[in-house]
Design a protein around this motif. Structure first.
Motif, short mmCIF file in Angstrom:
data_model
loop_
_atom_site.label_atom_id
_atom_site.label_comp_id
_atom_site.label_asym_id
_atom_site.label_seq_id
_atom_site.Cartn_x
_atom_site.Cartn_y
_atom_site.Cartn_z
N ARG A 120 0.84 -1.21 0.00
CA ARG A 120 0.00 0.00 0.00
C ARG A 120 0.87 1.26 0.00
NH1 ARG A 120 -5.32 -1.87 -1.07
NH2 ARG A 120 -5.34 -3.99 -0.20
N ILE A 121 1.97 1.24 0.72
CA ILE A 121 2.87 2.40 0.70
C ILE A 121 3.40 2.62 -0.72
CG2 ILE A 121 5.10 3.29 1.50
CD1 ILE A 121 4.58 1.82 4.17
N GLY A 122 3.80 1.53 -1.38
CA GLY A 122 4.29 1.64 -2.75
C GLY A 122 3.22 2.16 -3.70
N GLU A 123 1.99 1.69 -3.53
CA GLU A 123 0.89 2.14 -4.40
C GLU A 123 0.66 3.64 -4.25
OE1 GLU A 123 -2.52 -0.12 -3.42
OE2 GLU A 123 -1.80 -1.99 -4.35
N ILE A 124 0.63 4.13 -3.02
CA ILE A 124 0.40 5.56 -2.81
C ILE A 124 1.54 6.38 -3.41
CG2 ILE A 124 0.16 7.37 -1.08
CD1 ILE A 124 -2.35 5.67 -1.45
N LYS A 125 2.76 5.94 -3.20
CA LYS A 125 3.91 6.67 -3.75
C LYS A 125 3.89 6.69 -5.27
CE LYS A 125 7.38 6.24 -0.09
NZ LYS A 125 8.72 5.72 0.26
N ASP A 126 3.45 5.58 -5.89
CA ASP A 126 3.51 5.46 -7.35
C ASP A 126 2.31 6.06 -8.07
OD1 ASP A 126 5.90 4.16 -7.06
OD2 ASP A 126 5.05 2.15 -7.20
N THR A 127 1.14 6.02 -7.43
CA THR A 127 -0.09 6.35 -8.16
C THR A 127 -0.86 7.54 -7.62
OG1 THR A 127 -1.52 4.86 -6.86
CG2 THR A 127 -0.34 3.90 -8.73
N ARG A 128 -0.56 8.00 -6.40
CA ARG A 128 -1.34 9.09 -5.81
C ARG A 128 -0.46 10.31 -5.58
NH1 ARG A 128 -6.29 7.93 -3.44
NH2 ARG A 128 -6.38 10.22 -3.24
N LYS A 129 -0.28 11.09 -6.62
CA LYS A 129 0.56 12.28 -6.51
C LYS A 129 -0.10 13.35 -5.65
CE LYS A 129 3.45 10.21 -9.11
NZ LYS A 129 4.60 9.53 -8.45
N ASP A 130 -1.41 13.17 -5.37
CA ASP A 130 -2.12 14.13 -4.53
C ASP A 130 -1.94 13.84 -3.04
OD1 ASP A 130 -3.58 11.73 -5.04
OD2 ASP A 130 -5.39 12.65 -4.21
N LEU A 131 -1.33 12.69 -2.72
CA LEU A 131 -1.14 12.30 -1.33
C LEU A 131 0.33 12.13 -1.00
CD1 LEU A 131 -3.96 9.64 -0.77
CD2 LEU A 131 -3.96 12.04 -0.03
N THR A 132 0.69 12.54 0.21
CA THR A 132 2.05 12.35 0.71
C THR A 132 2.02 11.33 1.85
OG1 THR A 132 2.66 14.63 0.20
CG2 THR A 132 4.03 13.46 1.80
N PRO A 133 2.65 10.17 1.69
CA PRO A 133 2.70 9.21 2.80
C PRO A 133 3.31 9.85 4.04
CG PRO A 133 3.43 8.17 0.77
CD PRO A 133 3.31 9.63 0.48
N LYS A 134 2.59 9.79 5.14
CA LYS A 134 3.01 10.53 6.34
C LYS A 134 3.28 9.61 7.53
CE LYS A 134 3.27 14.58 8.63
NZ LYS A 134 4.07 15.75 8.26
N GLY A 135 2.44 8.59 7.73
CA GLY A 135 2.61 7.77 8.92
C GLY A 135 1.81 6.50 8.89
N VAL A 136 2.02 5.70 9.93
CA VAL A 136 1.33 4.43 10.11
C VAL A 136 0.74 4.41 11.52
CG1 VAL A 136 1.57 1.91 10.21
CG2 VAL A 136 2.93 3.24 8.56
N ILE A 137 -0.51 3.96 11.63
CA ILE A 137 -1.10 3.68 12.94
C ILE A 137 -1.41 2.19 13.00
CG2 ILE A 137 -2.90 4.19 14.62
CD1 ILE A 137 -3.44 6.81 13.22
N THR A 138 -0.69 1.49 13.85
CA THR A 138 -1.04 0.09 14.10
C THR A 138 -2.13 0.04 15.16
OG1 THR A 138 0.68 -0.05 15.77
CG2 THR A 138 1.26 -0.77 13.55
#
Length: 376
Positions: A120-138
């Motif tokens: 999912r991190i890879g997908e957001i980085k590759d396909t969602r230029k409108d979103l910046t990966p910021k964090g994880v909540i377990t």
């Protein structure tokens, strides 16, 4: 007589005198919000958790919101979390204008799956230029820690923070470490049904350094600076009531013993329920401990679950389903455009899981009654 699903009455009989003394002390000094009990509670729970600081607050939800605000989460940020939990985890992300990105779960622990998190991190980085990966909540679901040896480096190597949502796992350990000592920040809840619960709402944030504590203390009271009428940032009204802190101090005195008793109950369940056709009992990963916030079992399928729950109901034994509709399929998150089948393991587990009575005062006789009902 029905077996209680959670037995707070028996627990109260054990702590009544200390609870009443604590409440009377608050009534005497009159500092009903943020009184001296809060600082004492923060010190005791931070020490218990082997972490430098603890900041008490009004609820587990406020704990999450405060942590996210301190980490400067906002619009355009993506925060990865599990859909198989209570609404508050993802809600806190969305309330700040950020986007929760849901990750599938491990089929055994029901916690966030590190392999799917990587995808999912890879997908957001590759396909969602409108979103910046910021964090994880377990989320340490039902009291068992997530797989932090894999999740923490995965988060940090991608430049992401890690918040441990220990609302159900305060008191559990991961490879000898208290769960609230893990991650960049940890949050817990003192809702009455939690392993350590008050008689209202309450929560706590655990922090490793002085700067994070200072931020959290400010955010807790409307973004105050050195004086409550000097506001240096936006914050919330996240203060903890002194009476609730007094209750928690009284209950914390017996909490280590209750953790032991919860494990004994879980061990008895595992022995009594083994061999029941189509029923899978929970397991804890080697090296970890759970506080067994719930004892959740898996039926073969939804129809089998319904039959088993009906059998228990006929025997006057209560059950519950956590969580029947995963968050990615909830109406509140319809705008994220998830569809059924997007997180198949989570959805399959949601159709099979149900929880049995679980608390430190559950007797062997009552557990035998549960097993007999399940065996038909």
């Amino acid at each position: 007589m029905s077996i209680p699903f959670i037995d707070l009455k028996t627990q109260y009989q054990r702590v009544e005198s200390s609870v009443r003394a604590g409440i009377d002390a608050v009534l005497d000094h009159g500092a009903y919000i943020m009184g001296p009990e809060i600082a004492e509670l923060e010190q005791r729970l931070s020490s218990f958790s082997s972490v430098r600081h603890a900041v008490g607050c009004a609820s587990g939800t406020d704990a999450l919101v405060m942590a996210l605000m301190a980490l400067e989460v906002g619009p355009g940020d993506a925060v990865f979390t599990t859909p198989f939990t209570f609404m508050a985890t993802a809600e806190a992300v969305a309330l700040l204008g950020a986007t929760p990105v849901f990750v599938d779960i491990d089929p055994v622990t029901f916690n966030i799956d590190p392999d799917d998190l990587r995808r999912r991190i890879g997908e957001i980085k590759d396909t969602r230029k409108d979103l910046t990966p910021k964090g994880v909540i377990t989320v340490d679901l039902f009291g068992q820690p997530a797989d932090y040896d894999r999740i923490e480096p995965l988060a940090h190597n991608n430049g992401l923070f890690l918040i441990v949502d220990a609302a159900q796992s305060f008191g559990a350990t991961y490879k000898g470490k208290p769960v609230c000592s893990l991650g960049d920040v940890a949050c817990t809840s003192f809702f009455p049904a939690k392993p350590l619960g008050c008689y209202g709402d309450g929560g706590m944030v655990f922090a490793h350094n002085d700067e994070m504590r200072k931020l959290l203390v400010s955010i807790r009271v409307h973004g105050m600076g050195d004086d409550k009428y000097e506001n240096v940032r936006l914050g919330i009204n996240g203060r903890l009531d002194s009476i609730q802190a007094a209750v928690l101090l009284a209950k914390f005195a017996i909490f280590p013993d209750e953790i032991v008793k919860r494990q004994q109950v879980a061990d008895r369940y595992a022995a009594l329920l083994s061999g029941i056709d189509g029923l899978t009992v929970p397991t804890v990963a080697p090296g970890n401990t759970s506080v067994w916030a719930q004892y959740s079992v898996l039926a073969r399928d939804a129809a089998h679950r319904e039959r088993l729950m009906d059998m228990l109901k006929a025997a006057d034994i209560p059950t519950a389903i956590y969580y029947p509709k995963p968050l990615h399929l909830q109406k509140a998150f319809a705008g994220l455009k998830y569809a059924k089948g997007d997180l198949p393991i989570c959805e399959a587990i949601a159709g099979r899981i149900f929880s049995l009575p679980m608390h430190p005062y559950l007797t062997e006789q009552d557990q035998q009654a549960v097993a007999e009902a399940l065996r038909g």
